[in-house]
Design an enzyme around this catalytic site. Structure first.
Site, short mmCIF file in Angstrom:
data_model
loop_
_atom_site.label_atom_id
_atom_site.label_comp_id
_atom_site.label_asym_id
_atom_site.label_seq_id
_atom_site.Cartn_x
_atom_site.Cartn_y
_atom_site.Cartn_z
N LYS A 1 0.82 -1.22 0.00
CA LYS A 1 0.00 0.00 0.00
C LYS A 1 0.85 1.26 0.00
CE LYS A 1 -4.28 -1.80 1.84
NZ LYS A 1 -5.20 -1.86 2.97
N LYS B 1 -3.94 -10.63 -6.76
CA LYS B 1 -5.11 -10.83 -5.91
C LYS B 1 -6.27 -9.96 -6.41
CE LYS B 1 -5.10 -8.74 -1.92
NZ LYS B 1 -4.87 -8.26 -0.56
N LYS C 1 -9.91 -4.41 -4.09
CA LYS C 1 -10.68 -3.17 -4.23
C LYS C 1 -9.84 -2.09 -4.86
CE LYS C 1 -12.58 -4.02 0.29
NZ LYS C 1 -12.85 -3.63 1.63
P1 TYM Z 1 -10.40 -6.02 3.88
O1 TYM Z 1 -11.61 -5.17 3.92
O2 TYM Z 1 -9.30 -5.63 2.99
O3 TYM Z 1 -10.81 -7.50 3.50
C1 TYM Z 1 -11.90 -8.13 4.13
C2 TYM Z 1 -11.75 -9.64 4.08
O4 TYM Z 1 -11.73 -10.10 2.74
C3 TYM Z 1 -10.60 -10.95 2.54
N1 TYM Z 1 -10.12 -10.79 1.16
C4 TYM Z 1 -9.91 -11.81 0.31
N2 TYM Z 1 -10.06 -13.14 0.46
C5 TYM Z 1 -9.76 -13.90 -0.62
N3 TYM Z 1 -9.33 -13.41 -1.81
C6 TYM Z 1 -9.17 -12.09 -2.00
N4 TYM Z 1 -8.76 -11.62 -3.17
C7 TYM Z 1 -9.45 -11.22 -0.90
N5 TYM Z 1 -9.40 -9.87 -0.73
C8 TYM Z 1 -9.81 -9.63 0.54
C9 TYM Z 1 -9.58 -10.47 3.56
O5 TYM Z 1 -8.65 -11.47 3.85
C10 TYM Z 1 -10.46 -10.13 4.74
O6 TYM Z 1 -10.74 -11.28 5.50
N6 TYM Z 1 -7.31 -6.01 7.68
C11 TYM Z 1 -8.62 -6.57 7.36
C12 TYM Z 1 -9.73 -5.90 8.11
C13 TYM Z 1 -9.65 -6.03 9.60
C14 TYM Z 1 -9.83 -7.21 10.35
C15 TYM Z 1 -9.69 -6.81 11.73
C16 TYM Z 1 -10.07 -8.52 10.02
C17 TYM Z 1 -9.42 -5.02 10.49
N7 TYM Z 1 -9.46 -5.50 11.75
C18 TYM Z 1 -9.82 -7.75 12.75
C19 TYM Z 1 -10.18 -9.45 11.07
C20 TYM Z 1 -10.05 -9.06 12.43
C21 TYM Z 1 -8.79 -6.46 5.84
O7 TYM Z 1 -7.92 -6.64 5.10
O8 TYM Z 1 -9.97 -6.12 5.38
#
Ligand code: TYM
Length: 333
Positions: free
Chosen positions: A113, A196, A199
């Protein structure tokens, strides 16, 4: 007792990676009588990168609606907004005193990022994984269902839990277990099987969003990158064919089938035959979610009420944990 916690950022619309990597798996925990479930919309994380203040609240509501539309029932799971529970940020500060810069520098998500301009990246982006650890530890969560890309962040949370326990000679925080068990823990871009689905990809054609209508889904799948070979009858033969493997993985995950059985069905077929079947399946599986999401979003007051109630429940758990943490650390009562 098992306590499940997870979250998603309200940065933009959820895509198939979020759904098949994490959200669909959350629904599997719903009937687990032994477990308590907390799902937050992590709005404080969403501001670590450039964002529009005018749309943050709306995006937060939309993610909550997506959780509910995908099958998370607010009566059975606590759905809430991270910023409504100030204890997350308070614990983050306490944990930040134990988080090593060197470890944070090694976080691949930060490197991705921040890009070439790491010197200019905000402290919030750098400290993102510490806030994530606080999200988890403030509830003493035991299980964290996420996609594969969050594994390294989870390791840091585990590390901070044990660093705290050792430093203060207590057994306060349990080791949170990553549950990387969604039907497709690493969904790849439709345009490039080595990247991957994300978003932040510039091209909307690289992902299927949960709010895409049938025509958009069809267009994206038709344009999805493939190779000229026919589909094989076994998984091993997909080695070196990342786009084909991704499409088979997505089909299997949406159909609740194994990849092997999908290959048995399509062995010897060209993508020109596979893609129409995939379009039908994707539209059939996703359109009820989209419809339910739109229905929920037509009554934002109801979503807000539900999130306020969720926030109260979350604060009731978080407040005593913060108090206990501060007492252990020696703060004046
Ligand atoms: P975020 O919003 O980026 O992603 C949310 C969830 O989607 C999963 N994900 C994917 N899984 C498979 N293939 C993909 N291409 C893909 N892109 C995203 C992510 O692994 C995630 O589970 N840091 C976290 C948010 C967060 C969080 C937490 C999660 C903040 N605090 C506490 C668990 C516990 C995240 O990346 O969100």
């Amino acid at each position: 007792m098992k306590r499940i916690l997870s979250g998603m950022q309200p940065t933009s619309q959820l895509h198939l990676g979020n759904y098949l990597g994490a959200l669909k798996n959350w629904v599997n925990f719903q009937e687990d009588k032994e477990a308590e479930r907390l799902y937050c919309v992590v709005d404080l994380h969403a501001i670590t990168q450039p964002y529009e203040p005018e749309t943050l609240a709306k995006a937060t509501r939309e993610i909550a609606a997506a959780y509910m539309a995908a099958g998370i029932d607010p009566k059975k799971s606590t759905i809430f907004v991270q910023s409504h529970v100030p204890q997350h940020s308070q614990l983050m500060w306490l944990l930040s005193t134990m988080a090593q810069m060197g470890k944070l520098e090694r976080m691949t998500q930060f490197k991705d990022k921040a890009g070439k301009n790491a010197e200019r990246a905000g402290l919030g982006l750098f400290a993102y994984p510490v806030l994530m650890a606080a999200d988890i530890l403030i509830y003493k969560a035991t299980h964290v269902p996420v996609g594969e890309d969050q594994k390294q962040h989870l390791e840091l949370a585990r590390d901070l839990a044990s660093t705290f326990n050792t430093r203060y000679g207590v057994d306060l925080f349990p080791q949170p277990e990553p549950v990387i068990a969604g039907p497709a823990p690493r969904v790849m871009s439709l345009r490039d099987g080595s990247k991957k689905m994300s978003k932040s990809d510039e091209s909307d054609m690289s992902r299927i969003n949960l709010i895409d209508d049938a025509d958009t889904i069809a267009k994206k799948i038709k344009k999805a990158k493939t190779d000229p070979e026919a589909l094989p009858d076994n998984l091993k033969a997909l080695d070196g064919r990342p786009e084909a493997l991704n499409l088979i993985t997505l089909y299997a995950a949406l159909a609740d089938q194994s990849k092997e059985s999908v290959l048995t069905q399509f062995a010897g077929k060209q993508f020109s035959e596979f893609k129409p079947a995939f379009i039908d399946l994707a539209v059939t599986r996703l359109s009820p979610i989209t419809a339910r999401m739109n229905e929920l979003l037509s009554d934002p007051a109801q979503i807000d009420a539900s999130l306020r109630e969720g926030g109260e429940k979350a604060r009731d758990i978080a407040a005593p944990v913060l108090q206990e943490t501060m007492k252990i650390m020696g703060f004046m009562p």
